[in-house]
Design an enzyme around this catalytic site. Structure first.
Site, mmCIF file in Angstrom:
data_model
loop_
_atom_site.group_PDB
_atom_site.id
_atom_site.type_symbol
_atom_site.label_atom_id
_atom_site.label_comp_id
_atom_site.label_asym_id
_atom_site.label_seq_id
_atom_site.Cartn_x
_atom_site.Cartn_y
_atom_site.Cartn_z
ATOM 1 N N LYS A 28 -54.477 -37.364 0.722
ATOM 2 C CA LYS A 28 -53.424 -37.379 -0.439
ATOM 3 C C LYS A 28 -54.389 -37.449 -1.857
ATOM 4 C CE LYS A 28 -50.576 -40.695 -0.987
ATOM 5 N NZ LYS A 28 -50.837 -41.412 -2.163
ATOM 6 N N ASP A 327 -54.749 -49.705 0.025
ATOM 7 C CA ASP A 327 -53.311 -49.160 0.714
ATOM 8 C C ASP A 327 -52.901 -49.527 2.066
ATOM 9 O OD1 ASP A 327 -52.582 -47.638 -1.754
ATOM 10 O OD2 ASP A 327 -53.535 -45.665 -1.011
#
Ligand code: S3P
Length: 448
Positions: A28, A327
């Site tokens: 991403k 994350d």
């Protein structure tokens, strides 16, 4: 955009062994940057392996609004005809970055040193997140920003017509803030310097060099000192986006906790600014073999063979590791619940300003699944119940957060009773093939 449709509940049930190959989509962070740097180069950048999650699609749309030509040729196969540094045109409408903090913060940086005005918004999650961490350093270039209370979106950013270069020491370990300042520095004359005490993901630095910017990184007593020379002509590139290690974390962790599993996850980044989870899992006693190390898309990668691990032990995760696994704490806290003993995660307060307050979301959901939790502002402690020990039988609230949704669905594959999430739709922001991929491995995931 996400979070505007109807909630889509999903349930995960105790599953048989997971097996096969889990090829996860493109990274991403690198996908956003490929589109943005491509838009700032002169000529055509070709991208393969682009993540087609909603976050990245929103960035592609934004780049078009600023004047770049962005074309999709096939799955993951895109091109960007860039307008050059300082070549953005003023968008005719509000820029909606959906769920993406990376998208909005990097794009604000990119337009901050060009004489134009742009207004940004996002979904209910993004509109709660702090933008002052980006607009404060941007104001040093001469940029002005007008948002809601607490520096929240919607926000109008007035780019500096005569930007000055800046020297900025990051007050938080954030690759988004670092990247926003570097992107703004591209269109400022002279040298912009960013200093980070703890290294965060370095994709912007690597890619800026690839696109022909003059940038160097020194290690000093203050940390990493990154110096960027302004007003380069960026050269278009061919970018092969490697797979996303943060997405790979979900099948990897599911295989560790589902009895009898044995899977292969190819091409997982071993970039030292991204691989904190994998180091932590190995320290806990996870059975992971790192095979076939090589370079892919400019990143060091390995194929991971991952087997069910019923002997994992809780550990104390060192706080300085947080930036390289920021994350991954939600899914680590699920693995911790299936380990023996307690796992202590300190120095994690940044989790409170992600797509949701991730400490709170994981603590409440895991408690509902029968797991003992302790937390304070900067710490999460999970008391492990051993392999197969989590009772489950609860519905977790996902708060428009893709990683929270996937984490609880992962838990449900190994818990005694099913685990549901109230809304699985945010999964599409970053890992659109998650449901099908997990089902192919043998996971029982059901809508509803
Ligand atoms: C990202 C940086 C991290 C991370 C996010 C992606 C990036 O955020 O959480 O998912 O691509 O730069 P912070 O920089 O706010 O820590």
């Amino acid at each position: 955009m996400s979070g505007h449709g109807e909630a889509q509940p999903m349930t995960a049930r105790k599953s048989g062994p997971l097996s096969g190959t889990a090829a996860v989509p493109g990274d991403k962070s690198i996908s956003h940057r490929a589109l943005i740097f491509g838009a700032m180069a002169v000529g055509e950048t070709k991208i393969t392996g682009l993540l087609e999650g909603q976050d990245v699609l929103d960035t592609a749309k934004a780049m078009r609004a600023f004047g770049a030509e962005v074309t999709r040729h096939g799955l993951g196969d895109w091109s960007v005809h860039g307008v050059g540094v300082g070549g953005f045109r003023e968008p005719a409408d509000v820029i909606d970055c959906g769920n993406s903090g990376t998208g909005v913060r990097l794009i604000m940086g990119t337009m901050a040193t060009t004489a134009m005005t742009a207004t940004f918004t996002g979904d209910a999650s993004l509109r709660k997140r702090p933008m002052g961490r980006v607009t404060d350093p941007l104001s040093l270039f001469g940029t002005r920003a007008y948002g809601r209370q607490g520096g929240r979106l919607p926000m109008t950013v007035v780019g500096a017509a005569n930007p000055v270069p800046v020297r900025y020491a990051l007050p938080v370990a954030s690759a988004q803030v670092k990247s926003a300042v570097l992107l703004a520095g591209l269109n400022a004359p002279g040298e912009t310097v960013v200093i980070e005490r703890e290294p965060t993901r370095d994709h912007s630095e690597r890619m800026l060099l690839g696109f022909g910017a003059e940038l160097h990184v020194e290690k000093g007593t203050e940390g990493h000192i990154i110096t960027l020379k302004g007003r380069p002509e960026l050269r278009p590139q061919s970018v092969a986006v490697p797979r996303d290690p943060s997405s790979a974390a979900f099948p990897v962790c599911a295989a560790l906790i589902v009895e009898g599993s044995d899977i292969l996850v190819p091409g997982v980044s071993q970039n030292l600014t991204r691989n904190g989870l994998y180091i932590t899992l190995v320290e806990m006693g996870a059975r992971i073999d790192f095979q076939n190390p090589r370079e892919e898309g400019g990143e060091p990668v390995a194929d991971l063979r991952v087997r069910f691990s019923d002997q994992m032990q809780g550990i104390e995760v060192p706080p300085e590791r947080a930036p390289s696994m920021i994350d991954e704490y939600p899914i680590l806290s699920v693995v911790a619940a299936f380990a023996s003993g307690k796992t202590v995660m300190k120095g994690v307060k940044e989790l409170r300003v992600k797509e949701s307050d991730r400490i709170d979301a994981m603590a409440r959901g895991l408690e509902a699944c029968g797991v003992r939790i302790e937390e304070d502002e900067d710490t999460l402690i999970v008391y492990g119940m051993g392999a197969g020990g989590m009772p489950g039988g609860a519905t977790a609230a996902t708060h428009l957060d893709h990683r929270i949704a996937r984490s609880f669905l992962g838990a449900g594959l190994a818990a005694q009773k099913p685990v549901s999430v109230d809304d699985a739709s945010p999964i599409l922001t970053s890992f659109p093939i998650f449901e099908g991929l997990m089902q192919t491995l043998g996971a029982t995931l059901e809508r509803g």
